[in-house]
Design a protein around this motif. Structure first.
Motif, PDB file in Angstrom:
ATOM      1  N   SER A   7       0.830  -1.201   0.000  1.00  0.00           N
ATOM      2  CA  SER A   7       0.000   0.000   0.000  1.00  0.00           C
ATOM      3  C   SER A   7       0.863   1.249   0.000  1.00  0.00           C
ATOM      4  O   SER A   7       0.529   2.260  -0.601  1.00  0.00           O
ATOM      5  CB  SER A   7      -0.913   0.010   1.227  1.00  0.00           C
ATOM      6  OG  SER A   7      -1.763  -1.103   1.173  1.00  0.00           O
ATOM      7  N   LEU A   9       3.552   1.597  -1.517  1.00  0.00           N
ATOM      8  CA  LEU A   9       4.056   1.822  -2.877  1.00  0.00           C
ATOM      9  C   LEU A   9       3.238   2.863  -3.617  1.00  0.00           C
ATOM     10  O   LEU A   9       3.776   3.725  -4.297  1.00  0.00           O
ATOM     11  CB  LEU A   9       4.021   0.512  -3.680  1.00  0.00           C
ATOM     12  CG  LEU A   9       4.982  -0.594  -3.285  1.00  0.00           C
ATOM     13  CD1 LEU A   9       4.786  -1.784  -4.181  1.00  0.00           C
ATOM     14  CD2 LEU A   9       6.399  -0.108  -3.347  1.00  0.00           C
ATOM     15  N   VAL A  10       1.923   2.751  -3.523  1.00  0.00           N
ATOM     16  CA  VAL A  10       1.091   3.664  -4.306  1.00  0.00           C
ATOM     17  C   VAL A  10       0.726   4.926  -3.539  1.00  0.00           C
ATOM     18  O   VAL A  10       0.325   5.916  -4.133  1.00  0.00           O
ATOM     19  CB  VAL A  10      -0.208   2.973  -4.809  1.00  0.00           C
ATOM     20  CG1 VAL A  10       0.112   1.956  -5.859  1.00  0.00           C
ATOM     21  CG2 VAL A  10      -0.982   2.364  -3.679  1.00  0.00           C
ATOM     22  N   SER A  12       2.927   6.541  -1.534  1.00  0.00           N
ATOM     23  CA  SER A  12       4.098   7.420  -1.380  1.00  0.00           C
ATOM     24  C   SER A  12       3.982   8.577  -2.360  1.00  0.00           C
ATOM     25  O   SER A  12       3.488   8.407  -3.475  1.00  0.00           O
ATOM     26  CB  SER A  12       5.379   6.637  -1.616  1.00  0.00           C
ATOM     27  OG  SER A  12       5.370   6.081  -2.901  1.00  0.00           O
ATOM     28  N   PRO A  13       4.430   9.784  -1.922  1.00  0.00           N
ATOM     29  CA  PRO A  13       4.204  10.964  -2.774  1.00  0.00           C
ATOM     30  C   PRO A  13       4.917  10.865  -4.116  1.00  0.00           C
ATOM     31  O   PRO A  13       6.062  10.429  -4.190  1.00  0.00           O
ATOM     32  CB  PRO A  13       4.779  12.110  -1.927  1.00  0.00           C
ATOM     33  CG  PRO A  13       5.682  11.462  -0.941  1.00  0.00           C
ATOM     34  CD  PRO A  13       5.160  10.088  -0.700  1.00  0.00           C
ATOM     35  N   SER A  14       4.202  11.256  -5.153  1.00  0.00           N
ATOM     36  CA  SER A  14       4.809  11.277  -6.488  1.00  0.00           C
ATOM     37  C   SER A  14       5.646  12.538  -6.622  1.00  0.00           C
ATOM     38  O   SER A  14       5.348  13.548  -6.005  1.00  0.00           O
ATOM     39  CB  SER A  14       3.712  11.288  -7.552  1.00  0.00           C
ATOM     40  OG  SER A  14       2.906  10.168  -7.401  1.00  0.00           O
TER      41      SER A  14
ATOM     42  N   HIS B  69      -1.921  -3.978  -6.700  1.00  0.00           N
ATOM     43  CA  HIS B  69      -2.666  -2.798  -7.146  1.00  0.00           C
ATOM     44  C   HIS B  69      -2.898  -2.834  -8.644  1.00  0.00           C
ATOM     45  O   HIS B  69      -2.055  -3.349  -9.393  1.00  0.00           O
ATOM     46  CB  HIS B  69      -1.912  -1.517  -6.775  1.00  0.00           C
ATOM     47  CG  HIS B  69      -1.754  -1.330  -5.305  1.00  0.00           C
ATOM     48  ND1 HIS B  69      -2.719  -0.777  -4.506  1.00  0.00           N
ATOM     49  CD2 HIS B  69      -0.725  -1.664  -4.483  1.00  0.00           C
ATOM     50  CE1 HIS B  69      -2.304  -0.770  -3.252  1.00  0.00           C
ATOM     51  NE2 HIS B  69      -1.096  -1.299  -3.211  1.00  0.00           N
ATOM     52  N   HIS B  74      -2.699   2.921 -11.142  1.00  0.00           N
ATOM     53  CA  HIS B  74      -1.521   3.418 -10.406  1.00  0.00           C
ATOM     54  C   HIS B  74      -0.252   3.222 -11.223  1.00  0.00           C
ATOM     55  O   HIS B  74       0.797   2.891 -10.666  1.00  0.00           O
ATOM     56  CB  HIS B  74      -1.380   2.677  -9.078  1.00  0.00           C
ATOM     57  CG  HIS B  74      -2.579   2.749  -8.201  1.00  0.00           C
ATOM     58  ND1 HIS B  74      -2.936   3.888  -7.503  1.00  0.00           N
ATOM     59  CD2 HIS B  74      -3.518   1.829  -7.910  1.00  0.00           C
ATOM     60  CE1 HIS B  74      -4.037   3.656  -6.811  1.00  0.00           C
ATOM     61  NE2 HIS B  74      -4.424   2.419  -7.051  1.00  0.00           N
ATOM     62  N   ALA B  77       3.076   5.133 -10.153  1.00  0.00           N
ATOM     63  CA  ALA B  77       3.497   4.777  -8.786  1.00  0.00           C
ATOM     64  C   ALA B  77       4.059   3.357  -8.754  1.00  0.00           C
ATOM     65  O   ALA B  77       5.062   3.092  -8.081  1.00  0.00           O
ATOM     66  CB  ALA B  77       2.314   4.898  -7.832  1.00  0.00           C
ATOM     67  N   LEU B  78       3.444   2.454  -9.489  1.00  0.00           N
ATOM     68  CA  LEU B  78       3.902   1.063  -9.482  1.00  0.00           C
ATOM     69  C   LEU B  78       5.192   0.895 -10.284  1.00  0.00           C
ATOM     70  O   LEU B  78       6.096   0.161  -9.875  1.00  0.00           O
ATOM     71  CB  LEU B  78       2.812   0.146 -10.046  1.00  0.00           C
ATOM     72  CG  LEU B  78       1.544   0.049  -9.191  1.00  0.00           C
ATOM     73  CD1 LEU B  78       0.443  -0.724  -9.921  1.00  0.00           C
ATOM     74  CD2 LEU B  78       1.854  -0.620  -7.855  1.00  0.00           C
ATOM     75  N   ARG B  80       7.562   2.822 -10.547  1.00  0.00           N
ATOM     76  CA  ARG B  80       8.740   3.308  -9.816  1.00  0.00           C
ATOM     77  C   ARG B  80       9.479   2.151  -9.133  1.00  0.00           C
ATOM     78  O   ARG B  80      10.628   2.289  -8.743  1.00  0.00           O
ATOM     79  CB  ARG B  80       8.328   4.350  -8.765  1.00  0.00           C
ATOM     80  CG  ARG B  80       8.142   5.742  -9.360  1.00  0.00           C
ATOM     81  CD  ARG B  80       8.340   6.830  -8.324  1.00  0.00           C
ATOM     82  NE  ARG B  80       7.284   6.832  -7.328  1.00  0.00           N
ATOM     83  CZ  ARG B  80       6.103   7.418  -7.482  1.00  0.00           C
ATOM     84  NH1 ARG B  80       5.851   8.057  -8.594  1.00  0.00           N
ATOM     85  NH2 ARG B  80       5.206   7.388  -6.528  1.00  0.00           N
ATOM     86  N   HIS B  81       8.805   1.021  -8.972  1.00  0.00           N
ATOM     87  CA  HIS B  81       9.407  -0.121  -8.271  1.00  0.00           C
ATOM     88  C   HIS B  81       9.687  -1.276  -9.231  1.00  0.00           C
ATOM     89  O   HIS B  81       9.851  -2.413  -8.805  1.00  0.00           O
ATOM     90  CB  HIS B  81       8.467  -0.574  -7.151  1.00  0.00           C
ATOM     91  CG  HIS B  81       8.113   0.550  -6.233  1.00  0.00           C
ATOM     92  ND1 HIS B  81       8.897   0.904  -5.163  1.00  0.00           N
ATOM     93  CD2 HIS B  81       7.092   1.446  -6.266  1.00  0.00           C
ATOM     94  CE1 HIS B  81       8.357   1.958  -4.567  1.00  0.00           C
ATOM     95  NE2 HIS B  81       7.268   2.306  -5.212  1.00  0.00           N
TER      96      HIS B  81
END
Lengths: 276, 307
Positions: A7, A9-10, A12-14, B69, B74, B77-78, B80-81
């Motif tokens: 959780s 992961l998504v 965290s601030p962009s 997710h 997302h 955001a996803l 990034r990993h």
């Protein structure tokens, strides 16, 4: 990995948009190293200046009008050489060369798999081309000034030293010619992105430029962005003792900016469909 | 139902280019911390699946979940990993190896030290200053892997990463993948068309052919699957006569040559009974053997075109 950490992961601030755009521009700057695009910028800025400098060095006296600042024919002729054909073709070629860096390397899938919004990638590269175009035109203007001052030493009989350097008209001309160029860059950018072949954007640029020059005086010809720099040059007043460059943007320059706006708004979605 | 033990989970993922279906209801399940070998012949749909996992293609049907997710909601955001190598190396030939990494590092806003770290990991530190156009295919592949490792991702997606690597390079890559999984807890999805390239490192495998996922599970599951493929080969004088004499006992046997019968292995007791019956009807037995297919055979059997 636990549910809590996934959780995070998504949630965290962009990074802020300006950080993403800054990163994109920094990456573009690295990619430009040792490219033909950079050599083109220098060549475009220097070549026409060397021509006009040589003309004035050897035959300058024949081009002067009594009572008129020699800066007027010097700059006016230099810009005519620049805007008639060189500038549209420069914009066409520069845009294609910058975009071809990705096409040739096959790096689109790598770029599009990065955690950066596609619009940011699109805008970042467009800003890079626009920045290079501005750099070329600024360098061109700076070299015009430099060579003009050089003529005061090498050819004092031409009288450059007796007149003030027309910095304000020069700055206004650079900005207005640039405003007239952004529409060409914007249209060519979308076409260069959408077609992997170098041929399509170059062919379109050539046809567009020739067509714009052919129909320049016809009503609504200014809708074609390729003739905008020449129309800008036509608005310069070079009959008087000094050069006058109106500072307000003309209709064709606004249209050029509208082309840029349209590309910024609609370009990413259209190009995404083409790139897959 | 969200399964947090799965780092990648697709549900009924389908895709087609025009009228041609490329993927048919693929439900991929990649456990967290695994090395998942995604196997299939060329054109099976591996790269398309990986492209869908990275959001490079829009999925017309089905869903993709990374880290639990939805990728569509997302994506940035996803990603990034996630580090990825898709198909052939995508490199700027006019730039040095270091500048290639720097371009992506700056784009992603990663710490400056990562460039030197990944160059060392793939053994390219000494050649980092050279233009990529002077790199061999193997060096390009290693640089592409370095690009994927650059963000220190929790999930590494590698599409045919051994392409262009020499045997030493392949061994080094296996060691690197093991190290990343064991020491850093990375989850690695690695595609290949050769089982031999991934069976030594993979903890899990998925086998795809013609856009359909034919098998998915741990390597132990695949070994169990192949145990079910064991068969008995009987060498005798006249295989056809044996079948006529024992029609019930040899109903599932195939005559593979004039003197050879092949039938599925059921149990040792059945083998013993069969031997007794063949001798009883006067047929000579020259040789009898129980053969178990290798993993490679199982893979080829799974991926062979159905008649």
């Amino acid at each position: 990995m636990s549910l809590t950490s996934t959780s995070v992961l998504v949630s965290s601030p962009s990074p802020a948009w300006w950080q993403l755009l800054g990163g994109t521009l920094a990456a573009e700057r690295i990619k430009l190293r040792r490219t033909a695009a950079l050599r083109l910028v220098v060549g475009f800025a220097a070549a026409p200046v060397l021509i006009i400098f040589a003309v004035f060095y050897f035959r300058g006296a024949t081009l002067l009008t009594p009572g008129q600042s020699p800066w007027v024919p010097y700059l006016h002729n230099a810009w005519r050489t620049e805007v008639t054909l060189l500038l549209p073709l420069f914009a066409v070629l520069l845009t294609s060369l910058v975009v071809q860096v990705e096409h040739r390397a096959g790096t689109w899938k790598h770029l599009l798999a990065q955690p950066v919004p596609r619009r940011t990638l699109f805008v970042g590269k467009l800003l890079t081309v626009l920045g290079l175009s501005l750099l070329a035109q600024t360098l061109h203007a700076a070299l015009l000034l430099l060579t003009g001052w050089l003529l005061t030493v090498l050819r004092p009989e031409l009288g450059f030293q007796h007149y003030a350097t027309p910095l304000a008209p020069l700055a206004a001309a650079v900005l207005r010619i640039y405003a007239g160029t952004v529409g060409i860059v914007a249209v060519q950018y979308v076409v260069s992105l959408a077609w992997r072949s170098f041929v399509v954007p170059i062919a379109l640029g050539l046809v567009g430029t020739v067509l714009a020059l052919t129909v320049l005086r016809i009503a609504h010809a200014d809708l074609l962005p390729y003739g905008a720099p020449l129309l800008t040059w036509h608005s310069f007043e070079a009959d008087g003792p000094a050069l006058r460059v109106p500072t307000a943007l003309a209709r064709h320059e606004w249209l050029s900016l509208i082309w840029l706006l349209l590309v910024l708004l609609a370009g990413p979605a259209w190009v995404r469909r083409r790139l897959g | 139902m969200l399964d947090t033990s799965l780092l990648i989970e697709t549900e009924q993922l389908s895709f087609q280019f025009g009228p041609t279906p490329i993927l048919r209801a693929v439900s991929l399940q990649v456990p967290t911390g695994s090395i998942y070998g995604f196997l299939g012949p060329n054109g099976a749909g591996k790269s398309t699946t990986l492209r869908l996992l990275l959001g490079l293609l829009p999925a017309p049907a089905g869903s993709v979940r990374l880290f639990g997710h939805d990728l569509g909601r997302h994506r940035e955001a996803l990603l990034r990993h996630v580090g990825a190598l898709i198909e052939s190396p995508s490199l700027y030939e006019h730039l040095s190896g270091r500048d290639n990494l720097e371009a992506t590092r700056r784009l992603r806003g990663l710490p400056a030290a990562r460039t030197a770290t990944v160059l060392a990991l793939v053994g390219l530190t000494a050649d980092a200053h050279r233009p990529v156009r002077q790199y061999s295919l193997g060096m390009r592949q290693r640089l592409s892997i370095a690009l994927a490792l650059l963000p220190d991702p929790e999930l590494l997606i590698l599409d045919e990463p051994t392409n262009g690597l020499d045997p030493n390079g392949i061994i080094e890559l296996r060691e690197l993948l093991r190290y990343l999984q064991r020491e850093h807890g990375k989850t690695i999805l690695v595609s290949s068309h050769l089982l031999s390239e991934v069976e030594r490192v993979a903890s899990h495998v998925g086998v795809i052919r013609g856009g359909e996922l034919l098998f998915q599970g741990s390597l132990a599951d695949l070994q169990l699957h192949q145990a079910g493929q064991a068969h008995i080969v009987i060498e005798t004088q006249d295989a056809a006569a044996c079948r006529q004499l024992l029609p019930a006992e040899l109903a599932d046997a195939h005559v593979t040559s004039a003197g050879t019968l092949q039938l599925p292995f059921r149990s040792p007791e059945r083998v013993a009974a069969l031997v007794q019956q063949l001798v009883a009807v006067g047929q000579p037995l020259y040789q009898i053997a129980c053969r178990q297919p290798s993993l490679e055979d199982t893979f080829l059997h799974l991926t062979a075109a159905r008649a």
